[in-house]
Design an enzyme around this catalytic site. Structure first.
Site, mmCIF file in Angstrom:
data_model
loop_
_atom_site.group_PDB
_atom_site.id
_atom_site.type_symbol
_atom_site.label_atom_id
_atom_site.label_comp_id
_atom_site.label_asym_id
_atom_site.label_seq_id
_atom_site.Cartn_x
_atom_site.Cartn_y
_atom_site.Cartn_z
ATOM 1 N N ARG A 67 55.629 38.736 90.339
ATOM 2 C CA ARG A 67 55.940 38.090 89.064
ATOM 3 C C ARG A 67 57.240 38.623 88.471
ATOM 4 O O ARG A 67 57.802 38.019 87.566
ATOM 5 C CB ARG A 67 54.785 38.311 88.069
ATOM 6 C CG ARG A 67 53.514 37.609 88.469
ATOM 7 C CD ARG A 67 52.347 38.021 87.580
ATOM 8 N NE ARG A 67 52.507 37.562 86.222
ATOM 9 C CZ ARG A 67 52.132 36.388 85.765
ATOM 10 N NH1 ARG A 67 51.592 35.508 86.589
ATOM 11 N NH2 ARG A 67 52.287 36.053 84.507
ATOM 12 N N GLU A 69 70.129 33.553 93.421
ATOM 13 C CA GLU A 69 69.054 34.416 92.938
ATOM 14 C C GLU A 69 68.641 35.483 93.946
ATOM 15 O O GLU A 69 68.121 36.528 93.555
ATOM 16 C CB GLU A 69 67.839 33.589 92.508
ATOM 17 C CG GLU A 69 67.120 32.847 93.604
ATOM 18 C CD GLU A 69 65.963 32.005 93.065
ATOM 19 O OE1 GLU A 69 65.719 32.052 91.842
ATOM 20 O OE2 GLU A 69 65.306 31.311 93.852
ATOM 21 N N CYS A 120 55.543 39.551 82.841
ATOM 22 C CA CYS A 120 54.642 40.696 82.877
ATOM 23 C C CYS A 120 53.339 40.329 83.591
ATOM 24 O O CYS A 120 52.918 39.186 83.588
ATOM 25 C CB CYS A 120 54.314 41.163 81.461
ATOM 26 S SG CYS A 120 55.754 41.477 80.431
ATOM 27 N N HIS A 171 87.402 15.355 90.688
ATOM 28 C CA HIS A 171 87.368 15.510 89.229
ATOM 29 C C HIS A 171 87.311 16.978 88.810
ATOM 30 O O HIS A 171 86.800 17.294 87.734
ATOM 31 C CB HIS A 171 86.179 14.742 88.651
ATOM 32 C CG HIS A 171 86.232 13.276 88.919
ATOM 33 N ND1 HIS A 171 87.037 12.412 88.208
ATOM 34 C CD2 HIS A 171 85.607 12.509 89.853
ATOM 35 C CE1 HIS A 171 86.898 11.187 88.680
ATOM 36 N NE2 HIS A 171 86.038 11.222 89.682
ATOM 37 N N LYS A 216 69.151 29.292 95.509
ATOM 38 C CA LYS A 216 68.553 30.337 96.358
ATOM 39 C C LYS A 216 69.574 31.430 96.664
ATOM 40 O O LYS A 216 69.260 32.618 96.626
ATOM 41 C CB LYS A 216 68.041 29.727 97.667
ATOM 42 C CG LYS A 216 66.800 28.906 97.521
ATOM 43 C CD LYS A 216 65.608 29.779 97.124
ATOM 44 C CE LYS A 216 64.535 28.944 96.461
ATOM 45 N NZ LYS A 216 64.797 28.619 95.062
ATOM 46 N N LYS A 252 58.798 35.592 88.610
ATOM 47 C CA LYS A 252 58.215 34.463 89.329
ATOM 48 C C LYS A 252 57.699 33.405 88.363
ATOM 49 O O LYS A 252 57.945 32.218 88.517
ATOM 50 C CB LYS A 252 57.065 34.982 90.201
ATOM 51 C CG LYS A 252 56.274 33.906 90.910
ATOM 52 C CD LYS A 252 57.110 33.242 91.943
ATOM 53 C CE LYS A 252 56.337 32.149 92.651
ATOM 54 N NZ LYS A 252 57.193 31.396 93.548
ATOM 55 N N GLU A 273 69.622 23.198 95.160
ATOM 56 C CA GLU A 273 68.561 24.143 95.519
ATOM 57 C C GLU A 273 69.103 25.257 96.423
ATOM 58 O O GLU A 273 68.764 26.427 96.249
ATOM 59 C CB GLU A 273 67.417 23.390 96.207
ATOM 60 C CG GLU A 273 66.277 24.265 96.698
ATOM 61 C CD GLU A 273 65.561 25.032 95.593
ATOM 62 O OE1 GLU A 273 64.797 25.958 95.934
ATOM 63 O OE2 GLU A 273 65.778 24.732 94.401
ATOM 64 N N TRP A 287 58.093 43.321 82.165
ATOM 65 C CA TRP A 287 59.415 42.720 82.357
ATOM 66 C C TRP A 287 60.092 42.769 80.991
ATOM 67 O O TRP A 287 59.664 42.121 80.051
ATOM 68 C CB TRP A 287 59.254 41.283 82.852
ATOM 69 C CG TRP A 287 60.494 40.666 83.414
ATOM 70 C CD1 TRP A 287 61.040 40.878 84.638
ATOM 71 C CD2 TRP A 287 61.327 39.687 82.771
ATOM 72 N NE1 TRP A 287 62.159 40.092 84.797
ATOM 73 C CE2 TRP A 287 62.360 39.358 83.667
ATOM 74 C CE3 TRP A 287 61.305 39.066 81.528
ATOM 75 C CZ2 TRP A 287 63.352 38.438 83.376
ATOM 76 C CZ3 TRP A 287 62.303 38.142 81.221
ATOM 77 C CH2 TRP A 287 63.310 37.845 82.147
ATOM 78 N N ASN A 295 51.421 40.136 77.634
ATOM 79 C CA ASN A 295 52.367 39.295 78.356
ATOM 80 C C ASN A 295 52.811 38.200 77.405
ATOM 81 O O ASN A 295 51.989 37.526 76.804
ATOM 82 C CB ASN A 295 51.697 38.690 79.600
ATOM 83 C CG ASN A 295 52.588 37.688 80.310
ATOM 84 O OD1 ASN A 295 53.803 37.678 80.124
ATOM 85 N ND2 ASN A 295 51.984 36.838 81.119
ATOM 86 N N GLY A 296 54.121 38.011 77.254
ATOM 87 C CA GLY A 296 54.635 36.992 76.347
ATOM 88 C C GLY A 296 55.551 37.602 75.301
ATOM 89 O O GLY A 296 56.024 38.731 75.446
#
Length: 698
Positions: free
Chosen positions: A33, A579, A2, A595, A576, A693, A572, A88, A115-116
């Site tokens: 964010r 997401e 948020c 394996h 990318k 973010k 990485e 969010w 926020n939280g």
């Protein structure tokens, strides 16, 4: 997560239209964010009236709703306080009724943004419902709003100050949060508080501030703090009948910082935000709140209080909050000539890696100087082991540099995911060196891991991009990566700059070893050539766009494999692609091919194999032979001068460099591929679904 934005103006004439535009701009600057709805609250036409605007979706939809309303936008205010929020969803789906600001009751006695996560919200809701309070939303925030009203209503004979009211409420809350409270009972006042979630306050005045700090006002230790038990069965609970005379005294000091030289109050504006990007267009003078700070804005003054007294706090707390100057520019958080923030940040990497090295690498004398570590180098060198702790992209940058740390320092290195590190209650000792890597410096799991290690006496080092962030303040020492503002969710610049910052740390730790002199010179010369090589990789963007369109666009899955230094590149790159383009992708260590992963390989499975030249090149060639024998048609990421790759193979060429730097060049084509795959499928690369973010909750 948020985004919070608050705006207070004192003795400054503003129209309601200007106020709404300021709030919407503040929210827009924090869109990166991640959010699914937005809203704000401004003062109405009558005393105590509050006007709400809420909308599911983007801030642009909120602007449209304001434009279509019949609100009087020309009404002027000399003094006003407004709050805004991007949400969010955590408790309850995205909807107008769950959108912030959240109110305590239909009369809008209290409203707040948050926020939280309040982890004991369910218990609070249950107790408050038993006491007859009605809830309108599914949010944890509403329990806080209604609790604030309950505390206010429970003491009609002795009205406490807004700060004391908020302090009493906060003592009942568990979890991580940042709040901004507004109330019709306390007109033209805002109270903000934080624990675990970032919050800063910008100050804008016509005259120069008299001092560059604000005193912290501590509660009297002799006064008893409110109880912290919220169980309905507990007679000592805050929700039990109030005990007369239990409010704590406060040592008050004049907030001198916001008085002009002649002592007369001056026009002033305050901007409250979760991120400096929302404030920089208004002012560069900001102060960062610390955990358990409560800031009260009223009549042009800012007072900072502590939730607990000095004696109650477990750690020493600074008695002032300094007003700092932001060094970012508004142009840095705009897209400029690029179509998307992610594209801009990929193309900024030649400059961002230079900024990370600037003033720290002497290419003539082959010396590294990291000022933030200088005093602690002997302690780090004597450490029994180095433990990296991070999440997501930051975790991958730690994996990428683990091998060079072990080679140059000969100290055992482990790399931990912060959440798993905490779940396992990992043993940490006083002679351990714990390195915490985070772009924002506010990652909740990493902060909790940091505090866990501090309690056990380990030396804690922070590697962050955000000056003034929680990790940068709470670690013993550290490195700022200086990558510039990260506005896209993808953290492309952060990865390359963290990689270089950690590599420089390893180089400085090894400077006392003559046997490694040539190796260090080789790496530092490689760093010198790096910006130009990154530009050369970016010049291949058109070919990568064609490759994404013709080879990968219709695929549902993708495997990326490599080994050694390139394993982190695989992880990485796969992250990318996941997401940003929503394609399932997996980074595979080529040594593990037999394996299990080899069972996935056939002519229909897209594979990217990283085959740049280093000491493990023959082993990766063996993996290439294994997958082509099973009819795979891999895309080969190889060096410009490598002529051993079959002529019929699809290739991505990158310049050769030192083995421990090759991953910096190899990851950029994967960043570009993820960008082009997302664009071709019509996805919003700057706001990927379900992601934020800055992850400020566990």
């Amino acid at each position: 997560m948020c985004g919070i934005f608050g705006y207070c103006s004192y003795l400054k004439e503003k129209t309601r239209g200007e106020i709404c535009e300021t709030l919407c701009n503040g929210l827009s600057r924090q869109e990166y964010r991640g959010y699914d709805s937005a809203g704000f609250a401004v003062d109405g036409d009558k005393p105590g009236e509050v006007l709400y605007f809420k909308e599911v979706g983007k801030v642009a939809g909120l602007r449209k709703k304001v434009a279509e309303s019949d609100m009087d936008t020309k009404k002027t205010f000399i003094t006003q306080c407004s709050i805004a929020h991007t949400r969010w969803a955590t408790h309850g789906p995205p909807s107008v009724r769950n959108c912030h600001p959240v109110r305590s009751d239909p009369d809008n006695e209290f409203c707040l943004v948050h926020n939280g996560i309040v982890t004991n919200a369910a218990e609070l809701r249950l107790v408050l419902q038993k006491r007859g309070y009605k809830f309108e939303s599914d949010t944890d925030t509403e329990a806080v709003a209604i609790l604030t009203k309950y505390v206010y209503d429970s003491q009609p004979e002795k009205r406490m100050s807004f700060t004391e009211l908020v302090r009493t409420v906060l003592m009942e809350l568990q979890g991580s949060f940042a709040f901004v409270f507004k109330s019709r009972h306390y007109p033209n006042e805002l109270v903000t508080a934080r624990r675990g979630s970032p919050l800063l306050i910008g100050v804008k005045t016509d005259k120069k501030l008299k001092v560059d700090f604000v005193d912290v006002e501590f509660g009297d230790a002799s006064a008893s703090a409110p109880p912290t038990v919220t169980s309905p069965q507990s007679p000592s609970s805050l929700l039990a009948p109030p005990v007369p005379g239990s409010s704590s005294k406060v040592y008050r000091t004049q907030s001198r910082a916001f008085m002009s030289e002649d002592g007369i109050p001056q026009p002033i504006e305050f901007f409250i935000a979760s991120d400096a990007a929302a404030i920089v267009e208004h002012t560069k003078r900001v102060l960062y709140l610390e955990d358990d700070d409560i800031a009260h804005i009223s009549e042009g003054e800012l007072h900072i209080h502590r939730l607990r007294s000095k004696e109650e706090g477990s750690q020493s707390v600074a008695t002032t909050r300094s007003i700092e100057t932001l060094e970012i520019e508004i142009a840095e958080i705009m897209k400029g000539k690029f179509d998307h923030f992610m594209q801009k940040e990929i193309y900024e990497q030649p400059e961002s890696v230079v900024n990370t090295m600037r003033g720290r690498v002497n290419f003539d004398s082959h010396q590294i100087t990291l000022g933030g570590l200088k005093a602690y180098l002997p302690i780090i060198r004597r450490g029994r082991r180095i433990v990296f702790c991070a999440c997501g992209t930051s975790y991958h940058s730690a994996i990428a540099t683990r091998a060079i740390f072990e080679e140059l320092t000969e100290i055992p290195v482990s790399v931990e995911l912060a959440s798993d590190f905490l779940d396992r209650k990992t043993p940490i000792f006083r002679d351990d060196v714990c390195v915490f890597v985070s772009q924002s410096g506010e990652t909740a799991d990493t902060i909790l891991a940091l505090r866990y290690c501090l309690e056990r006496g380990a030396l804690c080092v922070g590697v962050v991009n955000t000056v003034g962030s929680t990790i940068s303040r709470e670690t013993h020492c550290g490195i700022h990566i200086n990558a510039g503002p990260e506005v896209g969710v993808a953290s492309t610049k952060a990865y390359t700059s963290q990689y270089i910052a950690l590599l420089m740390m390893a180089l400085q730790l090894s400077e006392d070893r003559i046997s490694l002199l040539e190796r260090r010179k080789q790496i530092i010369d490689g760093l010198h050539a790096l910006p130009g090589q990154i530009k050369k990789v970016l010049d291949n963007d058109k070919n990568l766009r064609v490759l994404a369109k013709n080879v990968l666009a219709n695929s549902r899955s993708l495997l990326i494999m490599g080994r050694g230094y390139q394993y982190a590149t695989c992880l990485e790159g796969a992250l990318k692609i996941k997401e940003i383009s929503y394609m399932h992708s997996e980074g595979i260590l080529a040594g593990e091919l037999k394996h299990g992963p080899l069972a996935l390989i056939d002519e229909n499975m897209p594979v990217i194999i990283i085959m740049t030249r280093d000491s493990l090149y023959p082993k990766v060639q063996s993996a290439f032979a294994q997958i082509t024998a099973r009819k795979a048609q891999p895309i080969v990421l190889c060096n410009d001068d490598d002529d051993s790759v079959p002529d019929n193979a699809k290739v991505i060429r990158v310049p050769p460099t030192v083995d421990c730097l090759q991953g910096l060049l190899n990851v950029i084509p994967l960043q570009l591929l993820s960008y082009h795959l997302a664009i071709q499928n019509g996805f919003d690369v700057d706001f990927p679904r379900n992601l934020a973010k800055s992850v400020t909750t566990e």
